[in-house]
Design a protein around this motif. Sequence first.
Motif, PDB file in Angstrom:
ATOM      1  N   THR A 202      20.203  19.211  22.045  1.00 38.69           N
ATOM      2  CA  THR A 202      19.372  18.187  23.181  1.00 38.69           C
ATOM      3  C   THR A 202      20.781  18.444  24.426  1.00 38.69           C
ATOM      4  N   THR A 203      21.898  19.670  23.775  1.00 36.41           N
ATOM      5  CA  THR A 203      22.341  19.289  25.007  1.00 36.41           C
ATOM      6  C   THR A 203      22.038  19.580  26.582  1.00 36.41           C
ATOM      7  N   ASP A 232      28.409  15.293  19.057  1.00 36.91           N
ATOM      8  CA  ASP A 232      27.348  16.030  19.533  1.00 36.91           C
ATOM      9  C   ASP A 232      26.390  14.559  18.930  1.00 36.91           C
ATOM     10  N   ILE A 233      25.156  15.630  20.411  1.00 36.96           N
ATOM     11  CA  ILE A 233      23.956  14.333  19.800  1.00 36.96           C
ATOM     12  C   ILE A 233      22.812  15.202  19.441  1.00 36.96           C
ATOM     13  N   THR A 234      22.060  14.288  18.294  1.00 31.48           N
ATOM     14  CA  THR A 234      20.986  15.034  18.141  1.00 31.48           C
ATOM     15  C   THR A 234      19.079  13.936  18.241  1.00 31.48           C
ATOM     16  N   TYR A 235      18.238  14.419  17.188  1.00 31.23           N
ATOM     17  CA  TYR A 235      16.987  13.240  18.424  1.00 31.23           C
ATOM     18  C   TYR A 235      16.076  13.406  17.216  1.00 31.23           C
ATOM     19  N   LEU A 236      14.814  11.783  16.750  1.00 27.21           N
ATOM     20  CA  LEU A 236      14.864  11.858  15.812  1.00 27.21           C
ATOM     21  C   LEU A 236      13.133  11.326  16.357  1.00 27.21           C
ATOM     22  N   TRP A 237      11.956  12.048  15.980  1.00 31.24           N
ATOM     23  CA  TRP A 237      10.570  11.284  16.254  1.00 31.24           C
ATOM     24  C   TRP A 237      10.255   9.991  15.050  1.00 31.24           C
ATOM     25  N   THR A 238       9.216   9.100  16.226  1.00 29.05           N
ATOM     26  CA  THR A 238       8.844   8.494  15.461  1.00 29.05           C
ATOM     27  C   THR A 238       7.645   7.915  16.067  1.00 29.05           C
ATOM     28  N   ASP A 239       6.599   7.418  15.630  1.00 33.57           N
ATOM     29  CA  ASP A 239       5.125   6.646  16.173  1.00 33.57           C
ATOM     30  C   ASP A 239       5.782   6.021  17.570  1.00 33.57           C
ATOM     31  N   GLU A 240       7.001   5.393  17.378  1.00 31.06           N
ATOM     32  CA  GLU A 240       7.387   4.795  18.607  1.00 31.06           C
ATOM     33  C   GLU A 240       7.880   5.660  19.805  1.00 31.06           C
ATOM     34  N   GLY A 241       8.431   6.511  19.510  1.00 31.08           N
ATOM     35  CA  GLY A 241       9.279   7.834  20.356  1.00 31.08           C
ATOM     36  C   GLY A 241      10.354   8.006  19.742  1.00 31.08           C
ATOM     37  N   TRP A 242      11.098   8.946  20.917  1.00 30.14           N
ATOM     38  CA  TRP A 242      12.210   9.488  20.675  1.00 30.14           C
ATOM     39  C   TRP A 242      13.045   8.411  19.984  1.00 30.14           C
ATOM     40  N   LEU A 243      13.959   8.677  18.948  1.00 28.04           N
ATOM     41  CA  LEU A 243      15.399   7.858  18.601  1.00 28.04           C
ATOM     42  C   LEU A 243      16.299   8.841  19.171  1.00 28.04           C
ATOM     43  N   TYR A 244      17.743   8.820  19.695  1.00 30.54           N
ATOM     44  CA  TYR A 244      18.607   9.156  19.650  1.00 30.54           C
ATOM     45  C   TYR A 244      19.950   9.168  18.871  1.00 30.54           C
ATOM     46  N   SER A 316      33.545  22.584  24.203  1.00 33.89           N
ATOM     47  CA  SER A 316      32.815  24.219  23.643  1.00 33.89           C
ATOM     48  C   SER A 316      32.029  25.288  25.284  1.00 33.89           C
ATOM     49  N   ARG A 317      32.624  26.491  24.059  1.00 33.15           N
ATOM     50  CA  ARG A 317      31.387  27.184  25.504  1.00 33.15           C
ATOM     51  C   ARG A 317      30.754  26.942  26.228  1.00 33.15           C
ATOM     52  N   ARG A 318      29.980  27.676  26.815  1.00 36.37           N
ATOM     53  CA  ARG A 318      28.359  27.239  27.491  1.00 36.37           C
ATOM     54  C   ARG A 318      27.394  28.199  26.235  1.00 36.37           C
ATOM     55  N   ALA A 319      26.348  27.295  25.998  1.00 32.91           N
ATOM     56  CA  ALA A 319      25.101  27.761  25.224  1.00 32.91           C
ATOM     57  C   ALA A 319      26.172  28.521  23.634  1.00 32.91           C
ATOM     58  N   ASN A 320      26.979  27.530  22.903  1.00 28.95           N
ATOM     59  CA  ASN A 320      27.591  28.372  22.418  1.00 28.95           C
ATOM     60  C   ASN A 320      28.216  27.087  20.771  1.00 28.95           C
ATOM     61  N   CYS A 321      27.115  27.069  20.331  1.00 29.06           N
ATOM     62  CA  CYS A 321      27.421  26.085  19.108  1.00 29.06           C
ATOM     63  C   CYS A 321      27.461  26.542  18.168  1.00 29.06           C
ATOM     64  N   TRP A 322      28.427  27.725  17.816  1.00 31.97           N
ATOM     65  CA  TRP A 322      29.207  28.208  17.038  1.00 31.97           C
ATOM     66  C   TRP A 322      30.739  26.746  16.794  1.00 31.97           C
TER      67      TRP A 322
END
Length: 391
Positions: A202-203, A232-244, A316-322
């Motif tokens: 989600t970055t 870090d941040i992640t997201y979950l989908w529900t019938d009411e919309g996104w949950l972060y 972290s460095r740019r675009a480096n998930c490790w």
Amino acid sequence: MGNPRARYTLEFKVEAVRMVRNGQSQAAVAKILGISTQTLNSWLKADEAGKLAGAGKLVSAEQMEIARLRAENANLRMERDILGKSDGILREEVSVKYAWIERHSRQWPVSVACEALGVSPSGYHNRKARDVDPDRPRRRISNDALLVHIKAVHAESKGEYGWPRVWKRLLAQGIRVSKDRVQRLMKLHGIKARTKRRFKATTDSRHNLPVAPNLLQRDFSPTKPDQVWTTDITYLWTDEGWLYLTVILDLFSRQVVGWSLKPHMRTELVSDALRMAWFRRRPETGLIVHSDRGSQYCSAEFQDLLKSYGMQSSMSRRANCWDNAPTESLWGSLKQARIHGKRFATRREAMDEVIDWLSFYNHSRLHSTLNYVSPMQFEQDWHAAQRKEAA
């Protein structure tokens, strides 16, 4: 519902009854074991009527066997000169040999008697120890009984555990069994961990805000708690919309020390998680908080909060998930265990599921990085070791 034609061994029934007696609901036990609630209820009634010999006590069947062997052994009157001719009665059953050795242990050395009867001294002593301590786990557990425990552990993790964690959990419960046997039984009965699925990040690092240096440098092994936190941040989908969701993870014990769930990704999401972690832990000045370069973490509000707590920002460095692999791994475990394949009608439903898993993760989930103990147990063991050294 169970198979109406299925025939269950006494030991299987005993284990099912034990689970109910230990506090689990009949519905939960029936679901775990794949039997009907009616069948389970009939076993409970049989137990109350005394028709399930040994119900509620795992080793009682073995104690009955020992009593039988002792009664049989009372009729044996042997001397040393006939030991070599004992291929009859004594070679019919190893347990009878152990009973005879125990009865004559004052007359003949155990090692001599074991050698004469073709049994090992260690086997004899193991049997004797179980006789003295009936609560000691048996050396061999039947496949029926083992399957009950495997299903219970698998259900406890809500399907998250594969055979390695199931095996480790069984060992922790005092059930001595080989990993190959657990793996074979789980494969035979179709018991396996949930399948992993990929997920996206989600970055959003497309901003002109200041970026902190990478102080962590992929050193994921601090020497004590509250030295390095990752987030870090992640997201979950529900019938009411996104949950972060955002978490604060202590790298030492991999324990989630703070978290926040909101229907938006504003800076408040990550700030609230940090506040929770700080109030719970009150770490010393200098702790490193490592994140990605998302705008929420680079914001003045979040950076000011870090400074007020005496914490250092690392990114972290740019675009480096490790560079933030432990937190990414946490997301994978959560989504594999509780999110993929489920539909949440409301954000509240999703929040309840996440909070339940975070509690399970911290208190109970066996972590491979921690030698298969839970994060909280790992930290408790560390503190106990520190107190012992200081004493």
